[in-house]
Scaffold this active site. Structure first.
Site, PDB file in Angstrom:
ATOM      1  N   HIS A  44      29.131  63.919  60.262  1.00 35.19           N
ATOM      2  CA  HIS A  44      28.369  63.314  61.338  1.00 35.19           C
ATOM      3  C   HIS A  44      27.246  62.444  60.824  1.00 35.19           C
ATOM      4  CE1 HIS A  44      30.482  66.555  63.303  1.00 35.19           C
ATOM      5  NE2 HIS A  44      30.218  66.003  64.466  1.00 35.19           N
ATOM      6  N   GLU A  57      39.211  58.679  70.978  1.00 33.33           N
ATOM      7  CA  GLU A  57      38.589  57.432  70.564  1.00 33.33           C
ATOM      8  C   GLU A  57      39.587  56.303  70.421  1.00 33.33           C
ATOM      9  OE1 GLU A  57      37.743  60.237  69.365  1.00 33.33           O
ATOM     10  OE2 GLU A  57      35.606  60.345  69.801  1.00 33.33           O
TER      11      GLU A  57
END
Lengths: 391, 400
Positions: B205, B136
């Site tokens: 998450h 990322e």
């Protein structure tokens, strides 16, 4: 009157034997090619090293000298300005490493992009930046290259494809690969030189970006300016494998003598050709900085004064070019000294001019946060004053 | 409770209508409330139907205004799900501007983990829809670097929480480069991805990154909640010269709605009036909008008239719409999914208190998620976020 000749070792001072020199010699601006050999070999990794014979010309050699002298002077002036408290914050000086900036410029065009870390003053100058802009920015004036809002670590020059100037170690590496990606996307036939130091070479984002660059065949050239110390930590104490040019593993690399402007030029030329055809390549430049990491670092607690003075005597980039100029009879001692005096005056004038520039006014606090600053109302810290309604 | 509300009264009405003189509502209690007839809402961006409405005291079946056909004037719209709306917006922008590209994990050949980028790789090729490796920090940085040269990347975080790894790039480079370069470089990126609580995905998450990013100067943040505004915000974000972070929600991807056939864009800085009202202003965004609307049904049956605004723009706040609403109702309830500490609601409470203090009849109340890592167990997860029953209780408390 330049003599085209092959010099077997750049350390050899072979003066021309017979020529009767005229009384007035003009500093040579001859552009006919001279070939000079670099002092050291290139060490390749997964590729063929370029030849040690570098094509250059008198004009180019003189420009090397002039540009490097100017950069050196600028950094020394910045040093005194910092001590006089006109420059604040962090100030990372590049003196000793000038050959890198200058050699790289000689091999590329303004369409090729350069992005570097916070040690960016000389790279900015190399890309065509003006001394006045640099000093104004360092002193936080309105006329600085980033309007005084960036500071020492944030010099940028968009029209010369210089993407700055980044404070966080290693963060510019993904940016650089992104620029290379954009160059490939727009089919520009240009490359990006992403510069970072030996300290940043241990950042994960380097390897992440390198992986993507190699996967997508991006025209990215990663240049590791190995000046032996990551702030106060020597390379042997921070890297298990200090052969930074090999760290790319599957990506080819080249180890270059970074104090030799000609070697740097040759390597960058080679790298550009390579990157346009085959994707990324890592260049490790073996270089040295005379100052400490920044102005708050004396630079003597982790290395000996002897080491520094040894570098100055044996490997100084400006001295090397000076010797070459003298030995190839491109200029005389006096001419070079005059040139240096001129440059010194140029730098002093720029400093004086920058000192007189105005500071940014308070409304500048809120400009350039957003493009067109879309209908926002922005407040100062006390929410009462300096309120701006952005259009 | 955590069920998706299909075709929910996703009232995106922007109409206004004459309402009762506010003086009569000084002391709202059931006996004082005037009578209202069943109302028709014609949705249209500039409609100003002067329908006077009065509230009945009996049960109102249609309390949550259902959106009439938005394209009544122009023809039939087409029905689609929220993720398809996002895809449509993205595709239209990629068709329109060759500089737009998408990068993210599994966006290309796989079609996107929530199918937002499905089919795009086949249509536009691998150079415009890029499957990145799992890094990322690097690919966000690359998107930003590419944007500095003029490309317009749309960077997808497979889950918003993963973008924490790219925080440095988003904060320092994305947000601040325009400023530190003195305006030389613009960063027209869109960073998008699903976040939020639902589906029992566990603590890591189920993050709400809007609270972490809200202080970064130089970025804009928007949250979409319906297919209509998802497509509109996606297009506006791509066209914007500023870096925009578009927050989607994992539970909202399958919402169905009819959207216009013709091209439209939503304003990035504007809040959406979901349900005009008189008694209290409820500010919300993303998934909590549906909990609020569900609570609104109950509230209307109990005789309250909440004004529900989907703030949509998380940075900067649309203080204009919010302010006008506060000046009308004098009571504010914020319902959000962020955590209590340092969330969007906290900033909004501060902003409202500072700017509209004189107009408030009661303290601003903020209902947020609990300050806990989101647990896996279904029942616990439900209780992490705000439930409609809590909203009803809060409104009753505020309107006393």
């Amino acid at each position: 009157m330049a003599l085209s000749r092959l010099c077997s070792r750049s350390n050899g001072f072979l003066k021309p034997a017979t020529i009767a020199l005229p009384i007035h010699r003009y500093v040579s601006t001859n552009t006919s090619p001279i070939t000079i050999e670099t002092a050291k070999d290139f060490t390749p990794h997964l590729c063929e090293a370029p030849s040690r014979a570098v094509e250059t010309s008198s004009e180019e050699m003189l420009s090397f000298f002039r540009d490097m002298a100017r950069m050196r002077r600028m950094e020394i002036a910045a040093d005194s300005l910092y001590k006089a408290k006109l420059i604040r914050g962090f100030c990372h000086l590049y003196d000793g490493q000038e050959a890198l900036a200058v050699g790289m410029e000689a091999a590329i065009t303004k369409k090729d992009a350069i992005i570097t870390s916070y040690r960016d003053h000389c790279t900015f100058l190399g890309r065509g930046g003006e001394l006045v802009d640099a000093f104004s920015e360092l002193m936080g004036r309105k006329t600085g290259c980033s309007n005084g809002k960036g500071g020492s670590m944030h010099f940028y020059k968009k029209d010369a494809s210089f993407y700055g100037g980044h404070g966080i170690v290693g963060a510019q590496i993904p940016l650089g690969c992104g620029i290379a990606f954009a160059q490939k996307y727009s089919k520009e036939e240009a490359v990006t030189f992403t510069m970072y130091g030996d300290g940043a070479a241990n950042q994960g984002q380097l390897f992440e970006a390198l992986n993507i660059a190699a996967l997508w065949d991006l025209p990215a050239i990663l240049v590791c300016e190995n000046n032996r110390y990551g702030m106060g930590t020597a390379t042997w104490r921070s890297a298990k494998s200090p052969a930074y040019f090999k760290r790319g593993d599957y990506v080819p690399g080249l180890m270059v003598d970074g104090m030799d402007a000609l070697a740097v030029k040759q390597a960058c030329k080679f790298a550009k050709e390579h990157a346009l055809k085959n994707g990324p390549i890592i260049l490790e430049m073996d270089t040295y900085r005379y100052h400490g990491h920044s102005m708050s670092d004396p630079g003597s607690t982790y290395r000996t004064r002897d080491e520094v003075s040894e570098m100055r005597q044996i490997r100084d980039p400006i001295e090397r070019v000076r010797k070459l100029l003298l030995s190839h009879d491109i200029a005389t001692e006096k001419e070079l000294k005059d040139m240096e005096k001129e440059i010194r005056k140029e730098v002093d004038d720029a400093v004086a001019k920058a000192k007189e520039s105005p500071v940014p006014d308070s409304s500048e606090l809120f400009t350039n946060i957003y493009v067109k600053d879309c209908g926002l109302v922005s407040y100062g810290a006390d929410r009462k004053e300096v309120k701006v309604t952005l259009p | 409770m955590s069920a998706i509300i299909h075709g929910a009264g996703a009232a995106t009405t922007l109409s206004t209508f004459k309402s009762i003189d506010s003086k009569k509502l000084v002391a709202p209690s059931r006996t004082n409330l005037p009578v209202r007839s069943k109302r028709f809402i014609v949705a249209g961006s500039d409609s100003s139907n002067g329908l006077s409405v009065r509230q009945s005291q009996k049960l109102i079946p249609n309390a949550v205004a259902t959106k009439a056909d938005t394209s009544a004037t122009t023809g039939t719209g087409h029905e689609l799900l929220l993720f398809e709306a996002l895809q449509e917006g993205l595709e239209e922008e990629m068709d329109r501007d060759p500089h737009v590209c998408v990068m993210g994990e599994d966006v290309g050949h796989y079609g996107g983990s929530y199918k937002v980028t499905k089919g795009l790789a086949d249509k536009f090729g691998d150079l415009r829809v890029l499957d990145t490796p799992i890094c990322e920090n690097a690919f966000t940085g690359m998107g930003i670097g590419a944007a500095m040269t003029g490309l317009r990347p749309v960077i997808e975080g497979m889950n918003m929480g993963f973008l924490l790894l790219a925080f440095n790039q988003i904060s320092n480079n994305c947000g601040m480069l325009h400023y530190t370069s003195g305006g030389q470089f613009t960063i027209p990126v869109v960073i998008r991805g699903p976040g939020g609580v639902g589906r029992q995905l566990g603590a890591e998450h189920s993050q709400r990154l809007e609270s972490y990013f809200q202080s970064i100067p130089g970025i804009q943040m928007v949250a979409c909640s319906t297919p209509y505004n998802a497509k509109g915000l996606m297009k506006a974000a791509i066209r914007s010269e500023n870096p925009v972070i578009l927050f989607e929600h994992v539970l909202l991807y399958n919402l169905k709605e009819k959207i216009p056939d013709e091209e439209y864009i939503c304003n990035l800085e504007e809040a959406e009036m979901v349900r005009p009202g008189e008694h209290i202003t409820i500010l919300t965004y993303s998934r909590m909008r549906y909990h609020v609307m569900q609570a609104a049904k109950t509230l209307v049956n109990k005789g309250y008239d909440p004004e529900v605004i989907d703030i949509r723009s998380l940075k900067p706040f649309d203080l204009y719409t919010i302010g006008n609403s506060v000046k009308k109702t004098h009571r504010v309830l914020i319902v959000e999914e962020c955590m209590r500490t340092g969330g969007i609601g906290a900033s909004l409470t501060a902003a409202i208190n500072e700017n509209f203090h004189d107009y408030l009849d009661a303290p601003v109340m903020c209902l947020s998620s609990q300050d806990v890592p989101t647990p896996y167990a279904g029942t616990l997860e439900e209780w992490t976020v705000v439930q409609p029953a809590q909203i009803v209780t809060a409104v009753e408390q505020l309107c006393q």
